[in-house]
Motif scaffolding. Structure first.
Motif, PDB file in Angstrom:
ATOM      1  N   ALA B 297      42.073  11.641  55.447  1.00  0.00           N
ATOM      2  CA  ALA B 297      40.737  11.650  54.858  1.00  0.00           C
ATOM      3  C   ALA B 297      40.628  12.714  53.774  1.00  0.00           C
ATOM      4  CB  ALA B 297      39.696  11.891  55.957  1.00  0.00           C
ATOM      5  N   GLU B 298      41.277  13.845  53.980  1.00  0.00           N
ATOM      6  CA  GLU B 298      41.240  14.900  52.969  1.00  0.00           C
ATOM      7  C   GLU B 298      41.902  14.427  51.682  1.00  0.00           C
ATOM      8  OE1 GLU B 298      42.722  18.512  55.002  1.00  0.00           O
ATOM      9  OE2 GLU B 298      40.689  19.224  54.613  1.00  0.00           O
ATOM     10  N   ALA B 299      42.968  13.666  51.855  1.00  0.00           N
ATOM     11  CA  ALA B 299      43.650  13.126  50.679  1.00  0.00           C
ATOM     12  C   ALA B 299      42.712  12.196  49.921  1.00  0.00           C
ATOM     13  CB  ALA B 299      44.914  12.386  51.107  1.00  0.00           C
ATOM     14  N   GLU B 300      42.007  11.380  50.682  1.00  0.00           N
ATOM     15  CA  GLU B 300      41.072  10.461  50.039  1.00  0.00           C
ATOM     16  C   GLU B 300      39.954  11.205  49.333  1.00  0.00           C
ATOM     17  OE1 GLU B 300      40.398   8.259  53.471  1.00  0.00           O
ATOM     18  OE2 GLU B 300      42.143   6.978  53.109  1.00  0.00           O
ATOM     19  N   LEU B 301      39.540  12.289  49.965  1.00  0.00           N
ATOM     20  CA  LEU B 301      38.488  13.102  49.362  1.00  0.00           C
ATOM     21  C   LEU B 301      38.972  13.662  48.029  1.00  0.00           C
ATOM     22  CD1 LEU B 301      35.642  14.208  49.915  1.00  0.00           C
ATOM     23  CD2 LEU B 301      36.680  16.176  51.019  1.00  0.00           C
ATOM     24  N   ALA B 302      40.194  14.171  48.025  1.00  0.00           N
ATOM     25  CA  ALA B 302      40.773  14.727  46.799  1.00  0.00           C
ATOM     26  C   ALA B 302      40.899  13.664  45.733  1.00  0.00           C
ATOM     27  CB  ALA B 302      42.126  15.360  47.116  1.00  0.00           C
ATOM     28  N   ALA B 303      41.167  12.436  46.188  1.00  0.00           N
ATOM     29  CA  ALA B 303      41.325  11.336  45.236  1.00  0.00           C
ATOM     30  C   ALA B 303      39.981  10.749  44.831  1.00  0.00           C
ATOM     31  CB  ALA B 303      42.209  10.247  45.867  1.00  0.00           C
ATOM     32  N   GLU B 304      38.913  11.402  45.264  1.00  0.00           N
ATOM     33  CA  GLU B 304      37.556  10.982  44.925  1.00  0.00           C
ATOM     34  C   GLU B 304      37.174   9.624  45.509  1.00  0.00           C
ATOM     35  OE1 GLU B 304      36.624  11.497  40.829  1.00  0.00           O
ATOM     36  OE2 GLU B 304      37.428  13.544  40.779  1.00  0.00           O
ATOM     37  N   ASP B 305      37.885   9.223  46.567  1.00  0.00           N
ATOM     38  CA  ASP B 305      37.519   7.988  47.242  1.00  0.00           C
ATOM     39  C   ASP B 305      36.519   8.353  48.351  1.00  0.00           C
ATOM     40  OD1 ASP B 305      39.472   5.308  48.773  1.00  0.00           O
ATOM     41  OD2 ASP B 305      37.328   5.539  48.344  1.00  0.00           O
ATOM     42  N   TYR B 306      35.301   8.642  47.906  1.00  0.00           N
ATOM     43  CA  TYR B 306      34.353   9.266  48.821  1.00  0.00           C
ATOM     44  C   TYR B 306      33.927   8.357  49.975  1.00  0.00           C
ATOM     45  CZ  TYR B 306      34.148  12.681  45.093  1.00  0.00           C
ATOM     46  OH  TYR B 306      34.484  13.608  44.152  1.00  0.00           O
ATOM     47  N   ARG B 307      33.773   7.090  49.681  1.00  0.00           N
ATOM     48  CA  ARG B 307      33.279   6.200  50.741  1.00  0.00           C
ATOM     49  C   ARG B 307      34.264   6.141  51.905  1.00  0.00           C
ATOM     50  NH1 ARG B 307      31.735   1.607  47.906  1.00  0.00           N
ATOM     51  NH2 ARG B 307      29.761   2.627  47.475  1.00  0.00           N
ATOM     52  N   THR B 308      35.529   5.976  51.556  1.00  0.00           N
ATOM     53  CA  THR B 308      36.548   5.908  52.603  1.00  0.00           C
ATOM     54  C   THR B 308      36.648   7.232  53.350  1.00  0.00           C
ATOM     55  OG1 THR B 308      37.761   4.581  51.025  1.00  0.00           O
ATOM     56  CG2 THR B 308      38.897   5.146  53.079  1.00  0.00           C
ATOM     57  N   ALA B 309      36.619   8.309  52.538  1.00  0.00           N
ATOM     58  CA  ALA B 309      36.733   9.636  53.155  1.00  0.00           C
ATOM     59  C   ALA B 309      35.611   9.848  54.161  1.00  0.00           C
ATOM     60  CB  ALA B 309      36.679  10.713  52.082  1.00  0.00           C
TER      61      ALA B 309
END
Lengths: 168, 429
Positions: B297-309
């Motif tokens: 989830a942190e990776a997704e957050l960094a990738a700006e994929d906020y919904r998934t995160a």
């Protein structure tokens, strides 16, 4: 089960008479918080009596009796407080429902009752406000019926004078 | 001043207790009555000479406790707090273990909980506290169920108190949802999985000792459903927000997930010695899955994929909180060979009755919703032992996989991971 039946009955009695007992205490001690304390005390002792298993045929009368004794005990412990002191203190209004005008009327009546000679206060309240029959009032005050009837008559007459009511 | 007698009587009659005053006094009296039940003939005979009216030393003490509690409650909060701090001390602490019927229970509910409640100052804190109160009632219910003595009166009281707290929690979350859907999503997720866990625990304890708590479970189930709806709505609200809102929400959820993860890890470490080896392994595996999810989830957050995160962090929160409810319940401990003789009298039969073994069940995947899809939780595995739950999990994983294939949404990947997770648990089982 007998136990639960009695607990249930106890709570039913509470539901029915809590307000009346509370009112009695409020009028006689002129303070809501103290009255709440006394009311709870009354019901706890009432339960203690039920526990013993004795049949209680007239819970209402018993509750008033216990409450009256609690009030007497309260006054024994707080002899110093006079009525004047209470008036000055500015305690919260006794009735949360009545409007301002009725509030002051309430206050007047309560003060009138409190100013009556001591032996009239209980009987007058119970007769006037709650409409209890003299026989029950006599039981509550642990006095013979005829003496109680006399007190009631004289007490109400006093009250009538103080409040200038036409028919009491 | 009207001279009308009837009017004066009417005014006097208006002196009554308020709703609140009346009900709280009633509750105290009910407890007092339960504390001092009807005497039987036996005790009657013993006490007749000694006890005259109603004033026994014992009843004096009980009445004193109630009076003190009453006084503390009606004082200004500071005074009450000071009294509890200086005089309460060990008693307050001891009271924390009490259940309805114990002498110190009123101190737990009327003093400790009141004081702690008074220290909550904002809506969020109040919502969390109210949820905690609901859980405390359930914990008491679990203790009583385990003991095998759970009267109808006690059940009714716990149910109604639980219901009151659960409803207030829902109200608070509802209000929070108006301005802060992300927080509402966190609170409702947390509460929902906690309710689910408690229902499962109760079912397992009930199965072990036979005290019927179907009514209580039904209450929990109903509230879990309502909170579930709240959760779904809050999550949806978040998902349709602006990108800025989504980022904030994801960060919030991250913080909550991290906190829950840390707490659960510490909890598990503390309980290591007291846990059954198998349970410990299971818990550790679950925690590891949650930690892995967190990293993803942190990776997704960094990738700006906020919904998934956001969704994935919420899953971490749910998994860890679900697990911690089980860990805190105190029924996962080592059971020695002597005690494990299915209810036959052993030297520690007392302990066996009081501490039945329950099994950690993993978070049912119905508590992880897909983006936009509404999944109202259904509990197929409520009354199962660990064996049955493993087959349920298998079925669930299968249907989840199907959904994943049709879902192009990013949350499909969340489901994927969940499937893996479920599969991981199955392997351990």
């Amino acid at each position: 089960m007998a136990v639960q039946h009695t607990e249930k009955r106890f709570l039913e009695i509470y539901d029915r008479y809590a307000d009346a007992i509370f009112r009695f205490c409020v009028v006689r001690v002129t303070d809501r918080e103290i009255a709440k304390d006394l009311t709870q005390d009354t019901f706890m002792r009432f339960w203690d009596t039920l526990r013993k298993g004795d049949e209680v045929t007239y819970p209402k009368t018993m509750l008033y009796t216990i409450a009256r004794n609690r009030i007497i005990d309260h006054y024994r412990k707080h002899k110093s407080e006079s009525l004047e002191l209470l008036s000055e203190r500015g305690y919260e209004p006794v009735s949360k429902i009545a409007d301002a005008a009725s509030q002051s009327e309430c206050q007047e009546v309560i003060e009138a009752i409190q100013r009556l000679p001591e032996q009239y206060r209980d009987v007058v309240y119970l007769r006037f406000a709650e409409g209890l029959p003299p026989r029950d009032i006599a039981t509550i005050c642990s006095e013979p019926v005829n003496r109680t009837s006399v007190r009631i008559t004289r007490g109400l007459k006093e009250l009538r004078n103080v409040l200038r009511i036409d028919t009491v | 001043m009207t001279n009308n007698k009837e009017h004066i009587k009417k005014v006097l009659k208006s002196i009554v207790l308020s709703e609140d005053e009346k009900t709280s006094m009633r509750a105290r009296l009910a407890e007092y009555a339960a504390l001092k039940p009807i005497r039987t003939e036996e005790t009657e005979r013993m006490s007749d000479d000694i006890r005259q009216h109603t004033q026994t030393p014992e009843s004096r003490l009980h009445m004193l406790i109630y009076k003190v509690i009453y006084k503390i409650k009606t004082m200004p909060i500071i005074a009450g707090l000071l009294i509890v701090v200086f005089a309460g001390g060990g008693t307050s602490l001891a009271a924390e273990q009490a259940v309805p019927g114990d002498a110190l229970y009123p101190i737990k509910t009327e003093v400790n909980e009141t004081v702690r409640g008074a220290l909550t100052f904002n809506t969020e804190a109040k919502a969390r506290w109210e949820a905690r109160l609901a859980e405390r009632r359930l914990e008491e219910g679990e203790k009583l169920t385990a003991r095998g003595e759970f009267s109808e009166e006690q059940k009714a009281r716990i149910e109604s108190n639980f219901k009151a707290h659960a409803e207030r929690t829902q109200e608070r979350i509802d209000r929070i949802a108006e301005t802060d859907p992300a927080l509402a999503a966190e609170l409702s997720s947390r509460f929902e999985v906690a309710l689910n866990a408690h229902e499962t625990i109760l079912a397992q304890i009930e199965a072990g000792d036979g005290v019927d708590v179907s009514s209580l479970k039904a209450h929990i189930h109903a509230h879990a459903g309502t909170v579930g709806t709240l959760r779904v709505q809050a999550v949806q609200h978040v998902s349709v927000g602006t990108d800025v809102d989504l980022e904030v929400a994801a960060e919030q959820m991250r913080a909550a997930a991290e906190k829950s993860l840390d707490e659960t890890e510490r909890l598990l470490a503390r309980l290591k010695g007291k846990l059954d080896a198998e349970q410990y392994a299971r818990a550790e595996a679950e925690l590891e899955s949650a930690a892995n999810l967190f990293i993803e989830a942190e990776a997704e957050l960094a990738a700006e994929d906020y919904r998934t995160a956001f969704a994935r962090f919420r899953t971490v929160l749910s998994m860890t909180h679900h697990l911690s409810v089980f860990l805190k319940s105190g029924y996962l401990g080592e059971v020695t060979a002597d005690e494990r003789v299915d209810g036959h009298a052993t030297s520690s039969e007392q302990e066996h009755r009081e501490r039945p073994m329950i099994h950690i069940t993993p978070l049912p995947s119905v508590f992880v919703d897909t983006d936009g899809q509404t999944t109202i939780p259904t509990k197929g595995s409520a009354n199962t032992t660990s064996d049955e739950s493993s087959s349920d999990e298998t079925e669930t994983s299968t249907s989840v996989e199907v959904e994943t294939e049709t879902e192009v949404e990013t949350d499909g990947s969340t489901l994927n991971v969940d499937t893996e997770t479920s599969g991981g648990i199955n392997v351990n089982l």
